[in-house]
Write an enzyme that holds these catalytic residues in place. Structure first.
Site, PDB file in Angstrom:
ATOM      1  NE  ARG A 101      -3.865   0.479   1.992  1.00 47.32           N
ATOM      2  CZ  ARG A 101      -5.072   0.494   2.558  1.00 47.32           C
ATOM      3  NH1 ARG A 101      -5.300   1.236   3.627  1.00 47.32           N
ATOM      4  NH2 ARG A 101      -6.056  -0.222   2.049  1.00 47.32           N
ATOM      5  CG  HIS A 128      -8.335  -0.287  -2.780  1.00 48.16           C
ATOM      6  ND1 HIS A 128      -7.522  -1.337  -2.400  1.00 48.16           N
ATOM      7  CD2 HIS A 128      -9.047   0.058  -1.656  1.00 48.16           C
ATOM      8  CE1 HIS A 128      -7.715  -1.601  -1.114  1.00 48.16           C
ATOM      9  NE2 HIS A 128      -8.635  -0.782  -0.647  1.00 48.16           N
ATOM     10  CD  GLN A 131     -12.968  -2.032  -0.822  1.00 49.89           C
ATOM     11  OE1 GLN A 131     -12.200  -1.900   0.123  1.00 49.89           O
ATOM     12  NE2 GLN A 131     -14.181  -2.517  -0.671  1.00 49.89           N
ATOM     13  CG  ASP A 221     -13.837   6.011  -0.939  1.00 48.52           C
ATOM     14  OD1 ASP A 221     -13.673   6.024   0.296  1.00 48.52           O
ATOM     15  OD2 ASP A 221     -12.884   5.877  -1.755  1.00 48.52           O
ATOM     16  CB  CYS A 261     -14.191   0.962   0.148  1.00 51.52           C
ATOM     17  SG  CYS A 261     -13.906   2.736   0.262  1.00 51.52           S
ATOM     18  NE  ARG A 289     -10.522  -5.485   0.541  1.00 55.32           N
ATOM     19  CZ  ARG A 289      -9.673  -4.531   0.956  1.00 55.32           C
ATOM     20  NH1 ARG A 289     -10.139  -3.475   1.579  1.00 55.32           N
ATOM     21  NH2 ARG A 289      -8.370  -4.621   0.714  1.00 55.32           N
TER      22      ARG A 289
HETATM   23  N1   CP Z   1     -11.267  -0.412   2.493  1.00 56.75           N
HETATM   24  C1   CP Z   1      -9.989  -0.465   2.930  1.00 56.75           C
HETATM   25  O1   CP Z   1      -9.040  -0.665   2.166  1.00 56.75           O
HETATM   26  O2   CP Z   1      -9.865  -0.293   4.267  1.00 56.75           O
HETATM   27  P1   CP Z   1      -8.474  -0.067   5.046  1.00 56.75           P
HETATM   28  O3   CP Z   1      -7.938   1.246   4.604  1.00 56.75           O
HETATM   29  O4   CP Z   1      -8.859  -0.106   6.509  1.00 56.75           O
HETATM   30  O5   CP Z   1      -7.543  -1.189   4.677  1.00 56.75           O
HETATM   31  N1  NVA Z   2     -10.286   6.372  -1.482  1.00 54.77           N
HETATM   32  C1  NVA Z   2      -9.882   6.027  -0.118  1.00 54.77           C
HETATM   33  C2  NVA Z   2     -10.089   4.574   0.110  1.00 54.77           C
HETATM   34  C3  NVA Z   2      -9.696   4.068   1.477  1.00 54.77           C
HETATM   35  C4  NVA Z   2      -9.886   2.589   1.624  1.00 54.77           C
HETATM   36  C5  NVA Z   2      -8.426   6.426   0.098  1.00 54.77           C
HETATM   37  O1  NVA Z   2      -7.608   6.216  -0.804  1.00 54.77           O
HETATM   38  O2  NVA Z   2      -8.115   6.973   1.155  1.00 54.77           O
END
Ligand code: CP
Ligand code: NVA
Length: 306
Positions: A101, A128, A131, A221, A261, A289
């Site tokens: 990430r 993502h 997700q 989101d 999400c 997930r």
């Molecule tokens: N939806 C998601 O990726 O959640 P986190 O940021 O908690 O991993």
């Molecule tokens: N769009 C959000 C998703 C978090 C799971 C971000 O990137 O922060």
């Protein structure tokens, strides 16, 4: 070497295989079978940003499969303490698969370039994909099928929206993005998604009530993603008319499900009564997930190991 940096890396049939495996593993787990498909395999988790769902679902999923996950925060120092090349080549000597990430998408691309084990994108500013696999698994479970369904994403053209659009395009699901015009995908970005998905029914609308009129799923989101904190105030103003509340849910059929999400900013992009209401499937979606990623890990390592 197969990586999952975006869903363009998988064909439609491969996505269907991952989802079928995920559904099978989910059912087996419900029957009390811990299915040790990845015994003694190791997954490295490299995270530049915070996470609950992604980190824990990878760790628990890997453990259920008989393997192990190592959470590596910033202190391993990739790209800082040594070059990404040295870091990635050495990490590949120890582990069987990496999930990363990062802020910039180029970071996972660079890691993959030098990795001799599969690299999975666990969220970047661009996409993502893990997700999106869980999202379509949830729509499939809740609606009974995917082909011809309509998913409406209320929010900006962010990482989550892009991955959801691609997976919808690859699986014959209509996708509509509802948000103010300046926050929609640019013509170039839209073309990139459409070119990767034959016959995709993909629309972008500023009129959110019209967008959700025949939605099977309404998805939202946060208005400002991680890394966009400075834009929070402006986005709160720009998206004020795009909150998913009871009045918007009533513009859609009663059977429409609500997805997010998570994490959510309650009272901003979604109200409590929708998030906690009867149409919400956000908890099962978050649970998926883990099942989707287990399907992905088993599928990806099977490609790798034959
Ligand atoms: N939806 C998601 O990726 O959640 P986190 O940021 O908690 O991993
Ligand atoms: N769009 C959000 C998703 C978090 C799971 C971000 O990137 O922060």
């Amino acid at each position: 070497m197969r990586h999952l940096l975006s869903l363009f890396d998988l064909t439609s049939d491969e996505i269907r295989s991952v989802l079928a495996l995920a559904a099978q593993l989910k059912q087996e787990l419900a029957n009390g079978n811990r299915h040790v498909h990845l015994a003694q395999h190791n997954l490295a988790l490299l995270f530049e940003k915070p996470s609950l769902r992604t980190r824990v679902s990878f760790e628990c999923g890997m453990s259920q499969l008989g393997g192990h996950a190592l959470y590596l925060g910033q202190d391993v120092g990739w790209g800082k303490r040594e070059s990404v090349k040295d870091f990635s080549e050495v990490l590949s000597e120890y582990v069987d698969v990496v999930a990363c990430r990062s802020y910039k998408h180029e970071t996972v691309e660079q890691l993959a370039r030098y990795s001799s084990v599969p690299v999975i994108n666990a969220l970047t500013d661009y996409s993502h994909p893990c997700q999106a696999l869980a999202d379509v698994l949830t729509v499939q479970e809740e609606c009974g099928n995917l082909e011809g369904r309509h998913v409406v994403f209320v929010g900006d053209a962010n990482n989550v929206a892009r991955s959801l659009a691609i997976v919808c395009g690859k699986l014959g699901v209509r996708f509509t993005l509802a948000c103010p015009e300046p926050y929609q995908f640019s013509a170039e970005q839209k073309l990139e998604i459409e070119n990767g998905c034959d016959g995709f029914q993909f629309a972008q609308l500023a009129d959110v009530a019209a967008a959700v009129a025949d939605a099977d799923a309404i998805y939202t989101d946060v208005w400002a993603s991680m890394g966009q904190e400075k834009e929070q105030k402006k986005r709160e103003q720009d998206f004020a008319a795009y909150q998913v509340n009871q009045s918007l849910m009533q513009a859609a059929p009663e059977s429409t499900i609500f997805l997010h999400c998570l994490p959510a900013r309650r009272g901003q992009e979604v109200t409590d009564d929708v998030l906690d209401g009867p149409q919400s499937r956000v908890v099962v979606q978050a649970g998926n997930r883990m099942h989707a990623q287990k399907g992905l890990l088993v599928w990806l390592l099977k490609q790798q190991e034959g």
